[in-house]
Design an enzyme around this catalytic site. Structure first.
Site, short mmCIF file in Angstrom:
data_model
loop_
_atom_site.label_atom_id
_atom_site.label_comp_id
_atom_site.label_asym_id
_atom_site.label_seq_id
_atom_site.Cartn_x
_atom_site.Cartn_y
_atom_site.Cartn_z
CD1 TRP A 1 -2.57 1.70 0.35
CD2 TRP A 1 -2.11 1.91 2.54
NE1 TRP A 1 -3.30 2.75 0.84
CE2 TRP A 1 -3.04 2.90 2.17
CE3 TRP A 1 -1.67 1.84 3.86
CZ2 TRP A 1 -3.54 3.82 3.08
CZ3 TRP A 1 -2.17 2.76 4.77
CH2 TRP A 1 -3.10 3.73 4.39
CG ASP B 1 -2.61 -2.58 7.08
OD1 ASP B 1 -3.73 -2.43 7.58
OD2 ASP B 1 -2.17 -1.90 6.13
CE LYS C 1 -10.50 0.71 2.45
NZ LYS C 1 -9.25 0.75 1.81
C1 PLP Z 1 -3.59 -2.07 3.16
C2 PLP Z 1 -4.29 -0.89 3.74
N1 PLP Z 1 -4.08 -0.58 5.01
C3 PLP Z 1 -4.68 0.48 5.58
C4 PLP Z 1 -5.54 1.29 4.87
C5 PLP Z 1 -6.14 2.49 5.55
O1 PLP Z 1 -7.49 2.44 5.70
P1 PLP Z 1 -8.30 3.63 6.39
O2 PLP Z 1 -9.08 4.28 5.30
O3 PLP Z 1 -9.15 2.97 7.40
O4 PLP Z 1 -7.35 4.58 7.00
C6 PLP Z 1 -5.79 1.00 3.53
C7 PLP Z 1 -6.67 1.87 2.74
O5 PLP Z 1 -6.76 1.85 1.55
C8 PLP Z 1 -5.15 -0.12 2.95
O6 PLP Z 1 -5.35 -0.46 1.68
#
Ligand code: PLP
Length: 396
Positions: free
Chosen positions: A131, A212, A247
């Site tokens: 990410w 994560d 999500k």
């Molecule tokens: C792998 C991963 N970790 C963390 C996040 C962060 O999510 P949030 O929108 O809850 O901050 C995302 C968001 O796209 C993600 O793809």
């Protein structure tokens, strides 16, 4: 005397490429344009709807909530308990746990990073590609970021041996970032044997896993998606987990998440959470309450929870259907892309050079980031073949 202009010494920051892509897509007047870039779930009509369970919970909260007075930096204990039960199950790997509510998964990762830095950890290891925000989050707290290749884009395969070798050579005390499931951006899943091997090396080498967990329930199923992570917690004994509700509850803008710490000594875990809370207090004081109240109202009520479980299953089934169609359609152009069918979650990574990504955007109005990551949920099942026809010639 010339006084320097306000903020003159600062470096110019580039806008976020994904946000730029969204703006370019919005400005494109072509009717056949298609957005595979944005990282949110889309239904068959192309919308990102408020989940029915969320609407029901909001209705319940509207009727029953009596105050919007402050909560504490740790957030809502009912939310933390209910979410932990859902994510980790009743046994939670046979370890003790303690948690703190955070502003989304990003807030959870940043808080976890701050704790690693406070705990004098030297380095965190991250598989690439990953990410886009990961490296920056850990670099921001002064941690060294070590990388290893995690995925071969051309072969559409996990490089498990490279990963295990890197973890073997990492220094005791280093942290390792692992995505729990539905890997962003590759969709690549790990086998049970892969997880066992990873857990064994982390345990024998004295590393600290940080998970994560941003997509639980959108891959194979809520329990299946967490199984590798639970196995590592069981084997290693100590771990940190950043959970995002963005999500799996479709609560993106409500900024709802948590960090959980796992170990065998409640006093150490409490000390860890105390430090997280004190960092939260000086950063944003306390997390936003609404999203967490919604999640708690869903998970604590059996009928609302059932609605949510059913909706999550509907999302998962739709993603699997698109993946099946995409594997067939893209596999004709690049045989290894048949693996899209066995990948999980919303993302897959196409072997497509950045200049071709830009050409594709200009010539066909198909939008994806330069990395070639596609959100499979950005397509309708019946459109997959025609989208693949248009992308196919641009694949490497
Ligand atoms: C792998 C991963 N970790 C963390 C996040 C962060 O999510 P949030 O929108 O809850 O901050 C995302 C968001 O796209 C993600 O793809």
């Amino acid at each position: 005397m010339n006084t320097p202009a306000f903020f003159d010494s600062l470096t110019e920051q580039k806008p976020d490429p994904l946000l730029e892509l969204i703006a370019k897509f919005a400005a494109d007047p072509r009717s056949g344009k298609i957005d595979l870039g944005v990282g949110v779930y889309r239904d068959e009509t192309g919308r990102t709807p408020v989940m029915r369970a969320v609407k029901a919970a909001e209705h319940y909260l509207w009727e029953t909530q009596e105050s919007k007075s402050y909560i504490g930096p740790e957030g809502d204990p009912a939310f933390l308990r209910a979410l932990a039960l859902e994510v980790f199950g009743e046994r939670h790997g046979g370890r003790l746990l303690a948690g703190i509510q955070t502003p989304g998964g990003t807030g959870a990762l940043r808080l976890a990073a701050e704790l690693l830095a406070l705990d004098n950890r030297r380095k965190i290891w991250i598989g690439t590609p990953t990410w886009v925000n990961h490296q920056a989050i850990f670099a921001a707290v002064g941690l060294q970021v070590g990388t290893y290749r995690f995925f071969d884009i051309d072969k559409q395969a996990v490089l498990i041996d490279e990963m295990l070798t890197t973890l073997q050579d990492a220094a005791p005390g280093d942290a390792v970032l692992l995505q729990t499931s539905c890997h962003n951006p590759t969709g690549a899943g790990l086998s049970q044997q892969n997880w066992r091997d990873i857990a064994a090396i982390i345990a024998s080498n004295g590393l600290l896993p940080l998970f994560d967990n941003a997509y639980q329930g959108l891959g194979r199923g809520p329990i299946e998606d967490a199984a590798g992570m639970i196995g590592v917690i069981e084997t290693v004994g100590e771990a940190m987990v950043a959970v995002s509700c963005s999500k799996s509850f479709s609560l993106y803008r409500e900024r709802t998440g948590a960090v959980y710490l796992f170990g065998d000594q409640q006093a150490s875990l409490n000390k860890g959470v105390g430090n997280l809370a004190s960092h939260a207090r000086t950063s944003y004081s306390m997390p936003p309450a609404h999203g967490a109240a919604i999640v708690a109202a869903i998970l604590q009520n059996p009928s609302r929870r059932q609605v949510w479980v059913d909706e999550l299953r509907e999302m998962r089934i739709r993603i699997a259907e698109i993946r099946g169609a995409a594997a067939k359609a893209f596999g004709q152009f690049h045989p290894e892309l048949a693996n899209i069918a066995s990948q999980e979650g919303m993302f897959s990574l196409l072997p497509i050079p950045p200049e071709n990504v830009r050409q594709l955007r200009a010539e066909h109005g198909i939008y994806m980031p330069d990395s070639g990551r596609i959100n499979v949920a950005g397509m309708r099942v019946e459109d997959v073949a025609s989208v693949a026809e248009r992308i196919g010639p641009y694949l490497a």
